[in-house]
Design a protein around this motif. Structure first.
Motif, short mmCIF file in Angstrom:
data_model
loop_
_atom_site.label_atom_id
_atom_site.label_comp_id
_atom_site.label_asym_id
_atom_site.label_seq_id
_atom_site.Cartn_x
_atom_site.Cartn_y
_atom_site.Cartn_z
N UNK A 45 0.82 -1.22 0.00
CA UNK A 45 0.00 0.00 0.00
C UNK A 45 0.86 1.27 0.00
N UNK A 46 1.92 1.22 -0.77
CA UNK A 46 2.79 2.40 -0.91
C UNK A 46 2.62 3.04 -2.26
N UNK A 47 2.72 2.25 -3.33
CA UNK A 47 2.72 2.76 -4.70
C UNK A 47 1.31 2.71 -5.29
N UNK A 48 0.83 3.81 -5.83
CA UNK A 48 -0.52 3.84 -6.41
C UNK A 48 -0.62 2.95 -7.64
N UNK A 49 -1.83 2.47 -7.89
CA UNK A 49 -2.07 1.64 -9.08
C UNK A 49 -1.83 2.43 -10.36
N UNK A 50 -2.01 3.75 -10.28
CA UNK A 50 -1.78 4.60 -11.45
C UNK A 50 -0.32 4.52 -11.91
N UNK A 51 0.58 4.19 -11.00
CA UNK A 51 1.98 3.97 -11.38
C UNK A 51 2.17 2.61 -12.01
#
Length: 490
Positions: free
Chosen positions: A307-313
């Motif tokens: 839960x660190x990096x957004x799915x948009x990345x």
């Protein structure tokens, strides 16, 4: 009776009567006489008190015949203008129309908090002696004092000491000091040390002390010595951020990864990089090469759970890698070429991986993950590093591309260093492209006989041409309406 003066001592020569008595001695006395003569002929050396030490003790320490008094940091020094003028700081002060040129007492303002009395004592004392012994623990304050007084020789000596003593305990403070006082070479040496040692010498204290700017610079560097794969870079970044957010953490380093995982997975405000606390670390995580993390199932699931990096990345990276896989499957991508990939693009896009060779023996390994049909075996034997494109010779658990020829672009480095991270041996290969047929192998690096173990091997490589950089296809693309057909359908 004659004599001579040697090394401050008077030696008496043998007279005529003494020589006559020697002739009367028996044969048995000859050996003793020769030894005695040798002693008499060899002047006894006595170390004299050097002029430099005399000047230092008499003029600097005792202040005899002083013509100027310097007040600084609550201490006073009785000194001499003729010696102080070796410093550009004092030379300009005592020349021209400055009011200090005629004063007998000077009160120095010390604006730099790094300078203490001991450091100023060493800097001023260096004007009265030939050499100065510097301790690494005190080199930064002395550098600060030398910079204030513009003592180029002492500054160079500080730079040499700093370069020779970079370690996990000193690299951060040395980098900060070198940047502040304009020692560009020391600054580069600190960055180079971190690139080579950071992943292998991770310490909680080192990660806590590193600044965000310096850590990001090292993480983004194409020269970062990665052990083992890019997922390990991501894990180190996560530990770094956790320690910045929790500066009071003082647990066992072995538990740091587990504690960092628990912290981010329980982070209530949402995906960390989309929160206010996380925004300052966005650029840092952008330095992680996600395309080489999602090629492993366990690693990609781990990243999603954090839960660190957004799915948009992540979604654009998955899309890019999927399209790259389709290009290889349909024979449109045979791997990178020098025409399609510049060194700058390679440095930004290549897979970074590494391994430790503990002793001089034969090793064979592969780095796991989806490699787009390119099963590359790495062998270290007889100090040779060998690449092999494996298709049938060794067991393969993943899919293998059977094109007659596939390209691989790579650069290899090997290095060994002592317990403080100082280089004992290193060798770096050039950026190359190999075109390998099925099961073909090639020697990519030959190490010297004096290589020292354990040896670290670092490999940057590309097995595919990144999407959008492919060379134009020789045949026109199939119209969208044309159905896809395979040989088994004919």
């Amino acid at each position: 009776m004659g004599g001579y003066l040697s090394a401050g001592r008077w030696f008496v020569g043998l007279g005529e009567s003494s020589q006559k008595r020697k002739k009367k001695r028996g044969r048995d006395d000859s050996d003793d006489d020769s030894e005695e003569d040798e002693i008499m002929r060899t002047p006894q050396r006595k170390k004299l008190k050097s002029t430099s030490k005399y000047i230092y003790d008499t003029l600097f320490v005792n202040g005899e015949n002083s013509d100027i008094t310097i007040y600084a940091l609550g201490k006073e020094w009785y000194l001499h203008k003729i010696y102080l003028c070796q410093s550009s700081y004092f030379a300009s002060m005592f020349s021209g129309s400055w009011k200090e040129s005629n004063l007998k007492e000077i009160i120095m303002d010390i604006p730099d908090n790094n300078i203490d009395i001991a450091a100023l004592e060493v800097a001023l004392g260096s004007l009265y002696r030939d050499d100065v012994m510097l301790e690494p623990a005190k080199v930064v304050p002395i550098l600060a004092a030398a910079s204030l007084l513009q003592l180029d020789g002492l500054i160079c000596q500080c730079a040499d000491i700093m370069t020779e003593t970079i370690s996990t305990k000193t690299v951060c403070c040395y980098h900060t000091a070198a940047s502040a006082y304009g020692l560009e070479l020391v600054t580069r040496n600190c960055v180079n040390w971190l690139e080579q040692n950071l992943m292998d010498m991770q310490r909680a204290s080192l990660l806590q002390e590193l600044s965000l700017e310096l850590f990001e610079k090292v993480i983004r560097s194409p020269n970062l010595f990665v052990l083992q794969v890019e997922m390990d870079v991501y894990s180190m970044v996560k530990k770094f951020v956790f320690l910045k957010l929790m500066p009071s953490w003082n647990g066992n380093f072995k538990n740091l990864s587990k504690d960092a995982d628990a912290f981010f997975r329980a982070y209530k405000p949402g995906l960390f990089l989309q929160t206010e606390r996380g925004k300052k670390y966005v650029s840092l995580f952008r330095g992680v090469r996600l395309q080489h993390i999602i090629n492993d199932l366990a690693a990609s699931k781990h990243v999603e759970k954090d839960h660190i990096i957004p799915k948009e990345w992540l979604l654009p990276v998955y899309q890019q890698q999927w399209q790259c896989m389709l290009g290889l499957e349909q024979g449109l991508n045979q791997g990178p070429t020098e025409e399609a990939i510049s060194p700058e693009v390679f440095d930004q896009q290549s897979l970074r991986c590494g391994r430790v060779i503990a002793r001089e023996t034969d090793y064979c390994w592969r780095w796991t993950g989806y490699n787009y049909g390119m099963d590359v075996l790495f062998t270290f034997a007889n100090r040779l590093l060998i690449f092999r494109r494996n298709t049938a010779t060794h067991p393969v658990v993943a899919s293998v591309n059977l094109q007659n020829s596939r390209n691989i672009m790579f650069r290899v480095r090997v290095i060994s260093y002592d317990s403080q991270g100082h280089v004992l041996y290193q060798k770096k290969g050039d950026l190359k492209v190999l075109s390998l047929s099925k099961d073909e192998e090639a020697v990519v690096l030959t190490n010297d006989k004096h290589v020292q173990f354990p040896l670290r091997i670092s490999v940057n490589m590309l097995c595919t041409t990144p999407l959008g950089m492919e060379e134009p296809a020789e045949e026109p693309a199939r119209p969208p309406s044309q159905p896809i057909m395979r040989e088994e359908d004919l």
